[in-house]
Design a protein around this motif. Structure first.
Motif, PDB file in Angstrom:
ATOM      1  N   MET A  12       0.829  -1.200   0.000  1.00 27.54           N
ATOM      2  CA  MET A  12       0.000   0.000   0.000  1.00 27.54           C
ATOM      3  C   MET A  12       0.870   1.259   0.000  1.00 27.54           C
ATOM      4  SD  MET A  12      -3.133  -0.831   2.621  1.00 27.54           S
ATOM      5  CE  MET A  12      -4.292  -2.162   2.318  1.00 27.54           C
ATOM      6  N   LEU A  13       1.967   1.226   0.743  1.00 29.64           N
ATOM      7  CA  LEU A  13       2.888   2.353   0.750  1.00 29.64           C
ATOM      8  C   LEU A  13       3.477   2.569  -0.638  1.00 29.64           C
ATOM      9  CD1 LEU A  13       4.835   1.783   4.107  1.00 29.64           C
ATOM     10  CD2 LEU A  13       3.017   3.447   3.657  1.00 29.64           C
ATOM     11  N   SER A  14       3.903   1.473  -1.270  1.00 29.89           N
ATOM     12  CA  SER A  14       4.500   1.573  -2.606  1.00 29.89           C
ATOM     13  C   SER A  14       3.492   2.034  -3.644  1.00 29.89           C
ATOM     14  CB  SER A  14       5.098   0.219  -3.018  1.00 29.89           C
ATOM     15  OG  SER A  14       6.207  -0.118  -2.219  1.00 29.89           O
ATOM     16  N   ASN A  15       2.297   1.511  -3.580  1.00 30.21           N
ATOM     17  CA  ASN A  15       1.269   1.897  -4.550  1.00 30.21           C
ATOM     18  C   ASN A  15       0.928   3.378  -4.457  1.00 30.21           C
ATOM     19  OD1 ASN A  15       1.072  -0.721  -5.538  1.00 30.21           O
ATOM     20  ND2 ASN A  15      -0.622  -1.267  -4.183  1.00 30.21           N
ATOM     21  N   PHE A  16       1.019   3.923  -3.246  1.00 29.72           N
ATOM     22  CA  PHE A  16       0.704   5.337  -3.057  1.00 29.72           C
ATOM     23  C   PHE A  16       1.862   6.239  -3.480  1.00 29.72           C
ATOM     24  CE2 PHE A  16       0.856   9.191  -0.401  1.00 29.72           C
ATOM     25  CZ  PHE A  16      -0.335   9.788  -0.788  1.00 29.72           C
ATOM     26  N   ALA A  17       3.053   5.980  -2.945  1.00 32.05           N
ATOM     27  CA  ALA A  17       4.185   6.890  -3.149  1.00 32.05           C
ATOM     28  C   ALA A  17       5.045   6.533  -4.349  1.00 32.05           C
ATOM     29  CB  ALA A  17       5.043   6.937  -1.887  1.00 32.05           C
ATOM     30  N   LYS A  18       4.878   5.297  -4.890  1.00 35.10           N
ATOM     31  CA  LYS A  18       5.586   4.847  -6.097  1.00 35.10           C
ATOM     32  C   LYS A  18       7.082   4.608  -5.878  1.00 35.10           C
ATOM     33  CE  LYS A  18       1.684   5.142  -8.278  1.00 35.10           C
ATOM     34  NZ  LYS A  18       0.866   3.921  -8.463  1.00 35.10           N
ATOM     35  N   TYR A  19       7.404   4.100  -4.687  1.00 32.72           N
ATOM     36  CA  TYR A  19       8.777   3.681  -4.414  1.00 32.72           C
ATOM     37  C   TYR A  19       8.781   2.193  -4.099  1.00 32.72           C
ATOM     38  CZ  TYR A  19       9.743   8.674  -3.727  1.00 32.72           C
ATOM     39  OH  TYR A  19       9.865  10.030  -3.900  1.00 32.72           O
ATOM     40  N   ALA A  20       9.967   1.587  -4.177  1.00 38.34           N
ATOM     41  CA  ALA A  20      10.132   0.206  -3.745  1.00 38.34           C
ATOM     42  C   ALA A  20      10.127   0.164  -2.217  1.00 38.34           C
ATOM     43  CB  ALA A  20      11.441  -0.364  -4.288  1.00 38.34           C
ATOM     44  N   ASN A  21       9.890  -1.042  -1.662  1.00 39.40           N
ATOM     45  CA  ASN A  21       9.976  -1.194  -0.208  1.00 39.40           C
ATOM     46  C   ASN A  21      10.901  -2.365   0.123  1.00 39.40           C
ATOM     47  OD1 ASN A  21       8.352  -3.777   0.172  1.00 39.40           O
ATOM     48  ND2 ASN A  21       6.864  -2.515  -0.928  1.00 39.40           N
ATOM     49  N   GLY A  22      11.137  -2.602   1.378  1.00 40.72           N
ATOM     50  CA  GLY A  22      12.082  -3.640   1.770  1.00 40.72           C
ATOM     51  C   GLY A  22      11.421  -4.894   2.304  1.00 40.72           C
ATOM     52  N   ILE A  23      10.220  -5.209   1.810  1.00 40.86           N
ATOM     53  CA  ILE A  23       9.463  -6.340   2.345  1.00 40.86           C
ATOM     54  C   ILE A  23       9.248  -7.408   1.272  1.00 40.86           C
ATOM     55  CG2 ILE A  23       7.296  -7.051   3.428  1.00 40.86           C
ATOM     56  CD1 ILE A  23       9.140  -5.286   5.188  1.00 40.86           C
ATOM     57  N   VAL A  24       9.711  -8.616   1.550  1.00 42.55           N
ATOM     58  CA  VAL A  24       9.548  -9.742   0.634  1.00 42.55           C
ATOM     59  C   VAL A  24       8.069 -10.136   0.557  1.00 42.55           C
ATOM     60  CG1 VAL A  24      10.104 -12.173   0.230  1.00 42.55           C
ATOM     61  CG2 VAL A  24      11.872 -10.607   1.061  1.00 42.55           C
ATOM     62  N   GLY A  25       7.593 -10.396  -0.647  1.00 43.53           N
ATOM     63  CA  GLY A  25       6.209 -10.809  -0.836  1.00 43.53           C
ATOM     64  C   GLY A  25       5.264  -9.673  -1.142  1.00 43.53           C
ATOM     65  N   SER A  26       5.762  -8.428  -1.077  1.00 44.14           N
ATOM     66  CA  SER A  26       4.882  -7.282  -1.325  1.00 44.14           C
ATOM     67  C   SER A  26       4.598  -7.078  -2.809  1.00 44.14           C
ATOM     68  CB  SER A  26       5.489  -6.005  -0.738  1.00 44.14           C
ATOM     69  OG  SER A  26       6.742  -5.715  -1.347  1.00 44.14           O
ATOM     70  N   ALA A  27       5.467  -7.581  -3.685  1.00 40.14           N
ATOM     71  CA  ALA A  27       5.337  -7.336  -5.125  1.00 40.14           C
ATOM     72  C   ALA A  27       3.999  -7.823  -5.672  1.00 40.14           C
ATOM     73  CB  ALA A  27       6.485  -7.987  -5.880  1.00 40.14           C
ATOM     74  N   GLU A  28       3.502  -8.938  -5.143  1.00 40.61           N
ATOM     75  CA  GLU A  28       2.250  -9.486  -5.672  1.00 40.61           C
ATOM     76  C   GLU A  28       1.046  -8.608  -5.355  1.00 40.61           C
ATOM     77  OE1 GLU A  28       0.457 -12.920  -3.325  1.00 40.61           O
ATOM     78  OE2 GLU A  28       2.565 -13.043  -2.683  1.00 40.61           O
ATOM     79  N   PHE A  29       1.209  -7.666  -4.417  1.00 38.35           N
ATOM     80  CA  PHE A  29       0.120  -6.760  -4.069  1.00 38.35           C
ATOM     81  C   PHE A  29       0.297  -5.379  -4.701  1.00 38.35           C
ATOM     82  CE2 PHE A  29       0.583  -9.769  -0.523  1.00 38.35           C
ATOM     83  CZ  PHE A  29      -0.703 -10.287  -0.455  1.00 38.35           C
ATOM     84  N   MET A  30       1.360  -5.198  -5.463  1.00 40.24           N
ATOM     85  CA  MET A  30       1.654  -3.888  -6.032  1.00 40.24           C
ATOM     86  C   MET A  30       0.919  -3.673  -7.349  1.00 40.24           C
ATOM     87  SD  MET A  30       5.684  -3.177  -5.378  1.00 40.24           S
ATOM     88  CE  MET A  30       6.444  -3.492  -3.787  1.00 40.24           C
ATOM     89  N   ASP A  31       0.665  -2.405  -7.650  1.00 42.29           N
ATOM     90  CA  ASP A  31       0.030  -2.039  -8.907  1.00 42.29           C
ATOM     91  C   ASP A  31       0.917  -2.425 -10.084  1.00 42.29           C
ATOM     92  OD1 ASP A  31      -2.021  -0.948  -7.437  1.00 42.29           O
ATOM     93  OD2 ASP A  31      -1.282   1.119  -7.602  1.00 42.29           O
ATOM     94  N   ALA A  32       0.284  -2.755 -11.196  1.00 45.46           N
ATOM     95  CA  ALA A  32       1.015  -3.208 -12.377  1.00 45.46           C
ATOM     96  C   ALA A  32       1.979  -2.153 -12.898  1.00 45.46           C
ATOM     97  CB  ALA A  32       0.027  -3.608 -13.469  1.00 45.46           C
ATOM     98  N   ASP A  33       1.637  -0.862 -12.737  1.00 49.87           N
ATOM     99  CA  ASP A  33       2.488   0.176 -13.310  1.00 49.87           C
ATOM    100  C   ASP A  33       3.843   0.296 -12.611  1.00 49.87           C
ATOM    101  OD1 ASP A  33       1.775   1.411 -10.939  1.00 49.87           O
ATOM    102  OD2 ASP A  33       0.581   2.992 -11.865  1.00 49.87           O
TER     103      ASP A  33
END
Length: 342
Positions: free
Chosen positions: A281-302
Motif C-alpha cells: 500500500m505504501l509503494s502503490n501510493f508513493a511509487k517507491y520500492a519497499n524492503g518487504i519480501v512478498g509485497s510485489a504481488e500486491f503492487m500495482d502493475a504500473d
C-alpha cells in the motif's frame, strides 16, 4: 539521557500479535508520503486514531524531535540520519527484529550500516535521487546532474531543487568528480562554487513538486524517483534521469521516538507495515520500492516495469548507497548548504 528501552522476545510477540488496541498514534513523516488507505486499514484493525504530520527534510525532522514536546510517536528518517537520531538518544530501541512480521524483511535490508540487525527501525520506502525533466521543454540528455548544475538554456528559470541537503550535495559532489563523504577541500570548493553559480537559474527549492511538474509549472529539477513517477502518470512528457556520474540510493525508515506516549500502538504499527500487503500500500501510493519480501504481488502493475524504478544496468551501476558521513564532512556540507539558502 539516552533512552534504550528493550523488550524481551516474548513481550514483543505478545504486543505484535495483539488482536486489538485503542487510543492514538501520532506519526511524523515526509509530506505526501503516507498511504491514506494503509492508515485507514490500521485504524480499523486496531481501533486507533492516527494523526500524520508532515515535514520536508531530515534536518527539519531532527530539529523538531530534538527540541522535545512534539507529541510524536513515529518518525521516518532516512538511513543517513538514523545514526544521528540514535546517537542523540532520540529513538527507542524497540527491537523490530523480535516482531512477528520481521520475517518478511528482505535480507539485504536487515544488516544495514545505519541500524545493524534492525534494533531501532523498519523499512518504509527506498529509492533514488535523480533528475525530473519535461521532455517537451528539453530533449537532450537527462542522465546528468548538469540538468541543474549546468542547465541548458531551455531549462533556466524553470528548475526546482528539493530542500534535502545530502541529496543535493551528493549529486553535486559526484558531478564534480568527488567521492561520497569527501572532505577534499579543493573538490568541495568546486562544488560550492558550482552550486552558488547554478542557483541563479533555479526557480525554487521546494519539497512539494508533483503537481507543479504535472502542470508544466516546472521543467526540470533534482527529485526523487517516486515523486517523478507520480508526475509522469499525470503528464506523459515527464521523464526521470539517473546521473551517470553518480546518484544517491536511499532508504527511509520508521522508528519509535524515544519519548513516545503511545508506545504499544507504535510497536503495532511497525509490525503492521512489515506485512507484505501493507508495505505494498505504501509503494502503490508513493511509487517507491519497499524492503518487504512478498509485497510485489500486491503492487500495482504500473510499478513492475516503471523506468523510475528499473534503470538500465549501466545507470543502475552509477547508484551509490547513501551512508552517514563523519562529522567533519557534515560540518563542511552544512556550511555550503547554509550559504546556498541565502
Amino acid at each position: 539521557m539516552k533512552l534504550t528501552t528493550t523488550f524481551s522476545a516474548l513481550a514483543a510477540m505478545a504486543v505484535a500479535g495483539a488482536a486489538s488496541a485503542e487510543g492514538q498514534l501520532n506519526i511524523y513523516n515526509w509530506g505526501n508520503y503516507t498511504s491514506p488507505e494503509m492508515i485507514e486499514k490500521f485504524e480499523q484493525e486496531y481501533d486507533v486514531e492516527v494523526t500524520v504530520t508532515d515535514y520536508d527534510s531530515n534536518d527539519t525532522a531532527l530539529a523538531k524531535i530534538k527540541a522535545g514536546g512534539h507529541g510524536f510517536d513515529i518518525v521516518v528518517p532516512s538511513g543517513t540520519y538514523v545514526p544521528i537520531f540514535i546517537s542523540e538518544g532520540l529513538l527507542m530501541e524497540s527491537r523490530p527484529n523480535e516482531m512477528e512480521n520481521f520475517k518478511n524483511m528482505d535480507p539485504q535490508w536487515v544488516d544495514v550500516e545505519f541500524d545493524p540487525g534492525r534494533n531501532y527501525t523498519v523499512p518504509w520506502q527506498w529509492g533514488t535521487v535523480g533528475m525530473t525533466v519535461n521532455t517537451s521543454v528539453y530533449g537532450g540528455d537527462i542522465n546528468t546532474a548538469g540538468i541543474y548544475l549546468d542547465p541548458p538554456d531551455e531549462l533556466k528559470g524553470k528548475i526546482n531543487v528539493v530542500p534535502e541537503m545530502m541529496d543535493v550535495m551528493s549529486t553535486a559532489i559526484y558531478y564534480m568528480g568527488g567521492e561520497q563523504c569527501t572532505t577534499d577541500k579543493e573538490v568541495l570548493k568546486q562544488v560550492r562554487d558550482k552550486l552558488v553559480e547554478a542557483k541563479q537559474h533555479w526557480l525554487s527549492m521546494d519539497y512539494g513538486n508533483i503537481e507543479k511538474f504535472a502542470k508544466g509549472d516546472l521543467a526540470a529539477g533534482v527529485n526523487w524517483n517516486g515523486a517523478s513517477m507520480r508526475a509522469r502518470l499525470q503528464n506523459a512528457d515527464i521523464a526521470y534521469g539517473y546521473p551517470i556520474d553518480g546518484y544517491p540510493v536511499w532508504m527511509d525508515n520508521a522508528a519509535i521516538v524515544a519519548d513516545a506516549q503511545n508506545v504499544e500502538n507504535a510497536r503495532l504499527f511497525l509490525n503492521f507495515i512489515m506485512a507484505p500487503e501493507n508495505a505494498a500500500m505504501l509503494s502503490n501510493f508513493a511509487k517507491y520500492a519497499n524492503g518487504i519480501v512478498g509485497s510485489a504481488e500486491f503492487m500495482d502493475a504500473d510499478l513492475q516495469d516503471a523506468p523510475e524504478i528499473n534503470p538500465s544496468d549501466e545507470l543502475k551501476a552509477a547508484g551509490v548507497l547513501s551512508k552517514t558521513c563523519p562529522p567533519e564532512a557534515q560540518k563542511i556540507y552544512t556550511a555550503i548548504w547554509t550559504e546556498l539558502q541565502k
